[in-house]
Design a protein around this motif. Structure first.
Motif, mmCIF file in Angstrom:
data_model
loop_
_atom_site.group_PDB
_atom_site.id
_atom_site.type_symbol
_atom_site.label_atom_id
_atom_site.label_comp_id
_atom_site.label_asym_id
_atom_site.label_seq_id
_atom_site.Cartn_x
_atom_site.Cartn_y
_atom_site.Cartn_z
ATOM 1 N N HIS A 67 79.239 -16.048 -30.270
ATOM 2 C CA HIS A 67 78.348 -16.637 -29.143
ATOM 3 C C HIS A 67 78.986 -17.600 -28.421
ATOM 4 C CE1 HIS A 67 73.935 -18.267 -28.949
ATOM 5 N NE2 HIS A 67 74.324 -18.156 -27.630
ATOM 6 N N GLN A 68 79.645 -18.483 -29.249
ATOM 7 C CA GLN A 68 80.456 -19.740 -28.221
ATOM 8 C C GLN A 68 81.356 -19.196 -27.183
ATOM 9 O OE1 GLN A 68 82.361 -21.492 -31.795
ATOM 10 N NE2 GLN A 68 80.387 -22.567 -32.285
ATOM 11 N N GLU A 69 82.053 -18.064 -27.562
ATOM 12 C CA GLU A 69 83.044 -17.396 -26.444
ATOM 13 C C GLU A 69 82.237 -16.852 -25.444
ATOM 14 O OE1 GLU A 69 86.855 -16.899 -26.696
ATOM 15 O OE2 GLU A 69 85.980 -18.701 -26.884
ATOM 16 N N ALA A 70 80.991 -16.192 -25.678
ATOM 17 C CA ALA A 70 80.232 -15.742 -24.724
ATOM 18 C C ALA A 70 79.763 -16.893 -23.783
ATOM 19 C CB ALA A 70 79.006 -14.919 -25.032
ATOM 20 N N ASP A 71 79.344 -17.901 -24.248
ATOM 21 C CA ASP A 71 78.856 -19.012 -23.644
ATOM 22 C C ASP A 71 80.073 -19.617 -22.736
ATOM 23 O OD1 ASP A 71 76.343 -18.743 -24.531
ATOM 24 O OD2 ASP A 71 76.564 -20.431 -26.069
ATOM 25 N N ARG A 72 81.138 -19.883 -23.344
ATOM 26 C CA ARG A 72 82.251 -20.458 -22.748
ATOM 27 C C ARG A 72 82.891 -19.703 -21.363
ATOM 28 N NH1 ARG A 72 87.768 -19.934 -22.703
ATOM 29 N NH2 ARG A 72 87.760 -18.395 -24.309
#
Length: 511
Positions: free
Chosen positions: A86-91
């Motif tokens: 999820h963090q990677e997708a947001d980034r």
């Protein structure tokens, strides 16, 4: 627009384009990949050649082996993996949704969608067999290779899919279709949660699974298991005669085993010499011999591999049994198992010795039949599990009847198994994949391999469950697939080639 309508429209467009070129029409079929797709692909490997490796390093750091006591949606390690995703997708500017056992990373907005299918769980692993932790991306031990559990199966593809989507966003590639990456967290252990998810979610009209081989996979063998348990039996009389006291080996059902061990009671130096001589004729096996009082312990080490490709490994169970075939053994529990392996399986992996079960299909190839794990039962029995990968050409009923007939014949001369369990899966063939021309053309462009054609594999992927799905990578043809082995890796070169091809394919299919 319905799924079928979208698929028909795309198939018709591709067919018309090809037909126009074949007939010499004034308007030539558009090049595949297009200049836009090529530019996006080159941008991906130029801008993100280091980032994709760093993301892979983080993905493999999560131990996402299934826990039989914790459902995938509640497994804290799986939850941590999804949190990072999820963090990677947001980034990267992508959207994210968490559905428990399934996470979806998306780009764009449209009712028409292209799906990418991967999995975030991994197979069990023996840390003692690795130079570094299998959950640490080893970038140095073998230059050019990225070693870790999941590097090839299937976290490498997840990392490349993320940056392929990011690259399309960077380059402002006009997309008429939404792209969705489906990451399932129990592919290696239980497809039930994914099937339940599909009942409440509308899937993309066209899908590409990133969990097999190139050029593209349109057929998969059926997965099956034959588990035969030898009953507990007493030592033979006279008590001084040699007999097989114990036999063990293997790790899990979809791995060709590289470890096996036998204990021969009342052994003699002459018997050891015979076993050594027979073992010395084998290729790819390494043995240790140790005496414990009058017991001879023989430990064999072969080479692990994915059980769908037994030819890539050296099966320690089969080979150790063969090394012991220097004399007929009394049908003790372990002795009956050794006799069974030698007389019914042998060192091959096509089932030729098991009655009349062996067969092959012209496209899908031969059925494979390989022992993968031995389990010791609490009641003293010993079970051997044989992994079956069957192509089309026989019905499950016919194969079941042939297996039972072969077992009946063998037990008539030996012992009756304490238990026989059989599960025979169905082969799968995709006959409606309108994206295939784009996949073949893109693969040929980036690899230089001309006239690429779809292939069949022994493994089973989630392609079976998604509409119009075929597998596309991550492994090159005619290379050893390292997933499920104790030496899993992906080369940096292959990771970047995959990134190029995934980016180009998405640019073409979603434009």
């Amino acid at each position: 627009m319905t799924k079928k309508t979208c698929a028909r429209n795309l198939a018709a467009a591709i067919s018309l384009a090809w037909a126009a070129g074949a007939m010499g029409a004034p308007t030539a079929a558009p090049a595949v990949p297009s200049s836009t797709a090529i530019k996006a692909a080159k941008h991906a490997v130029t801008a993100y050649r280091d980032d994709v490796v760093d993301t892979l390093a983080k993905l493999v750091s999560y131990n996402t082996v299934a826990d039989k006591d914790i459902p995938c949606e509640r497994n804290p390690r799986h939850q941590a993996f999804k949190t990072y995703l999820h963090q990677e997708a947001d980034r990267l500017g992508l959207d994210f949704a968490d559905y428990g056992c399934v996470a979806v990373v998306g780009l764009g907005k449209s009712d028409d969608r292209v799906g990418l299918v991967a999995h975030g769980d991994v197979q069990p692993v023996d840390p003692t067999k690795w130079k570094k932790s299998p959950f640490e991306l080893d970038r140095t031990s073998e230059p050019g290779r990225l070693l870790a559990r999941g590097a090839e199966d299937d976290k490498g593809p997840i990392a490349t899919a993320l940056y392929a989507m990011k690259s399309l966003k960077d380059m402002h590639v006009p997309l008429s279709k939404r792209i969705e990456l489906y990451v399932y967290m129990a592919e290696e252990s239980d497809w039930g949660p994914l099937e339940a998810f599909m009942k409440t979610h509308t899937l993309p009209q066209m899908n590409i699974t990133l969990d097999a081989e190139y050029p593209a996979v349109t057929a998969e063998k059926g997965y099956g298991t034959l588990a035969v348990t030898m009953p507990k039996a007493a030592a033979p009389a006279p008590a001084t005669a040699p007999y097989v006291k114990a036999f063990k080996g293997g790790f899990f059902g979809s791995q060709i085993p590289e470890d096996a061990q036998a204990t021969v009671a009342n052994a003699t130096p002459e018997l050891e010499a015979q076993i050594r001589a027979r073992a010395g004729k084998q290729t790819g096996m390494h043995y240790q011999f140790e005496w414990k009082d009058h017991d001879l312990v023989v430990t064999g080490k072969g080479l692990s591999a994915h059980s769908s490709k037994p030819e890539d490994g050296v099966n320690a169970i089969s080979m150790l049994a063969d090394a012991l075939a220097v004399q007929p053994w009394p049908d003790t529990t372990a002795g009956a198992l050794v006799n069974f392996l030698n007389e019914m399986v042998g060192t091959g992996y096509f089932g030729e010795k098991f009655g009349s079960i062996a067969y092959r299909d012209a496209f899908m190839g031969p059925m494979t039949f390989a022992p993968t794990v031995i389990r010791q039962h609490d009641d003293g029995g010993i079970e051997v599990a044989i992994n079956i990968r069957r192509p089309q050409g026989k019905t499950a009923e016919q194969l079941t009847n042939e297996i039972n007939a072969a077992l009946a014949q063998w037990q008539g001369a030996h012992v009756q198994p304490a238990d026989v369990k059989m599960q025979i899966g169905d082969p799968w063939v995709q006959q409606d994949a309108p994206q295939l021309p784009v996949l073949m053309k893109t693969f040929s462009y980036f690899t230089g391999i001309k006239d690429a054609k779809p292939i069949a594999i022994g493994g089973g992927t989630n392609s079976r469950l998604f509409p119009h799905a075929v597998s596309f990578g991550p492994a090159m043809p005619h290379t050893v697939y390292t997933g499920h082995s104790e030496h899993e890796f992906i080369t940096t070169k292959q990771l970047l080639l995959n990134l190029e091809m995934y980016t180009a394919v998405l640019a073409e299919l979603a434009k």
